[in-house]
Design an enzyme around this catalytic site. Structure first.
Site, PDB file in Angstrom:
ATOM      1  N   GLU A 196      47.180  44.241  40.061  1.00 27.37           N
ATOM      2  CA  GLU A 196      46.368  45.428  39.797  1.00 27.37           C
ATOM      3  C   GLU A 196      44.886  45.057  39.783  1.00 27.37           C
ATOM      4  O   GLU A 196      44.512  43.904  39.982  1.00 27.37           O
ATOM      5  CB  GLU A 196      46.769  46.058  38.455  1.00 27.37           C
ATOM      6  CG  GLU A 196      46.475  45.178  37.245  1.00 27.37           C
ATOM      7  CD  GLU A 196      46.907  45.798  35.929  1.00 27.37           C
ATOM      8  OE1 GLU A 196      47.705  46.761  35.938  1.00 27.37           O
ATOM      9  OE2 GLU A 196      46.453  45.306  34.873  1.00 27.37           O
ATOM     10  N   ASP A 252      38.072  46.750  31.687  1.00 28.50           N
ATOM     11  CA  ASP A 252      38.015  47.195  33.087  1.00 28.50           C
ATOM     12  C   ASP A 252      36.583  47.495  33.525  1.00 28.50           C
ATOM     13  O   ASP A 252      36.294  48.557  34.098  1.00 28.50           O
ATOM     14  CB  ASP A 252      38.889  48.441  33.283  1.00 28.50           C
ATOM     15  CG  ASP A 252      40.241  48.324  32.601  1.00 28.50           C
ATOM     16  OD1 ASP A 252      40.824  47.228  32.623  1.00 28.50           O
ATOM     17  OD2 ASP A 252      40.712  49.335  32.043  1.00 28.50           O
TER      18      ASP A 252
END
Length: 323
Positions: A199, A16
């Site tokens: 997401e 991420d």
């Protein structure tokens, strides 16, 4: 085309990833750490320098309560002269009644010019509340025409799947001003492999348009990136103004053993103009246990180009060069 390349992977075991180039000339990097127990920042004058920069922990999970478990996907933003970090956290590692983690979104703030100075410089603004009290994560923000917008992923109990993408205008960096609007939900085959997921949104504003990339499906080799597009002069809070790609814009490349690229961010190269995509990827598919707890999602930075119509062309994942 530029020959610009970086060591691949740039930073190991950081999923991420988020890189921000600030006006002080530094690149700032933050990402999920494998233990999911803290937020750290590193900075360097160059992107390549981030690989060797010492990380500084600026916030640690609580011993108990809503910010005590599974600290995921921090993003560092500079808004109106202050630093903010958005991240997701949970009270427990257990699943809820829907079989999902129990994350909510949170915000911390720093007044200091150097956000790495001390943990004590950061104050907690608490949860970023939305009308639905449900699994939510992966918040980002962007400014357009003087307004601040918040984009995130959240579970709607009435919609099949783990998470959809939402947008709202913000009153301040930790408070929504307008009701959330859903921009996308998992619907295509490539968005619904193993899990129905949208997401990890990221915003790129170029060529008169806003490009919203996101990640879909399970976090193993099925993970892939999609994209929504909106004209910069249109109302971004109207979902009808966003066009969704029916196919992935970035996905696994079996030939070069690059699997599950995604949860990206955008930055610019040292020349101040060459656009770069930052993402994580694995080089194997044989994952033991839950992919979320496999630490080997590594940070990669790659140059990308644009098609004749002004849309980004992300190409294929970059093969590893130093592992």
């Amino acid at each position: 085309m530029s020959k610009l390349t970086y060591t691949t992977p740039l930073i190991i075991q950081r999923a991420d990833p988020y890189i921000y180039r600030h006006s002080d000339g530094y690149y700032y990097f933050t990402a999920s750490v494998p233990s999911y127990n803290r937020i750290e920042i590193r900075r360097a004058r160059t992107i390549e320098g981030l690989a060797h920069a010492a990380p500084r922990t600026i916030w640690r999970k609580h011993n108990e309560g809503p910010m005590s478990q599974l600290i995921w996907a921090p993003e560092l933003h500079f808004i109106d002269g202050k630093w903010f970090i958005y991240f997701a956290a949970a009270e427990t590692t257990a699943f809820d009644e829907n079989g999902m983690f129990q994350h909510r979104m949170f915000c911390i703030e720093c007044d200091e010019k150097n956000p790495m100075e001390s943990e004590d410089d950061w104050i907690e603004r608490g949860q970023v509340h939305t009308p639905m009290d449900s699994f939510s994560l992966d918040a980002t923000c962007f400014k357009l025409n003087g307004k601040l917008y918040y984009v995130w992923a959240q579970k709607d109990p009435d919609i099949k799947g783990n998470s959809n993408l939402y947008i709202a205008e913000m009153k301040n960096p930790w408070t929504l001003k307008t009701p959330p609007v859903m921009l996308s939900k998992p619907e295509y085959n490539w968005e619904t492999k193993v899990f129905w997921v949208n997401e990890g949104p990221a915003i790129l504003h170029r060529n008169g348009k806003l490009f919203l990339t996101y990640s879909a499906s399970a976090t193993d080799e099925n993970y892939a990136m999609g994209m929504l597009t909106c004209d910069e002069n249109k109302d971004v809070l109207n979902p009808q103004n966003w066009q969704k790609s029916s196919t992935p814009v970035f996905q696994s490349d079996i030939t070069h053993h690059q699997y599950g690229p995604g949860h990206n961010s955008f930055t610019v190269a040292e020349d101040g103009k060459t656009d770069l995509m930052v993402y994580h990827c694995r080089n194997y598919t044989n994952i033991k246990g839950d992919p979320l707890y496999d630490p080997n999602r590594h940070t990669i930075v790659k140059l990308f180009t644009y098609n004749n119509d002004g849309t980004p062309n992300f190409g294929k994942p970059v093969p590893y060069s130093n592992l």
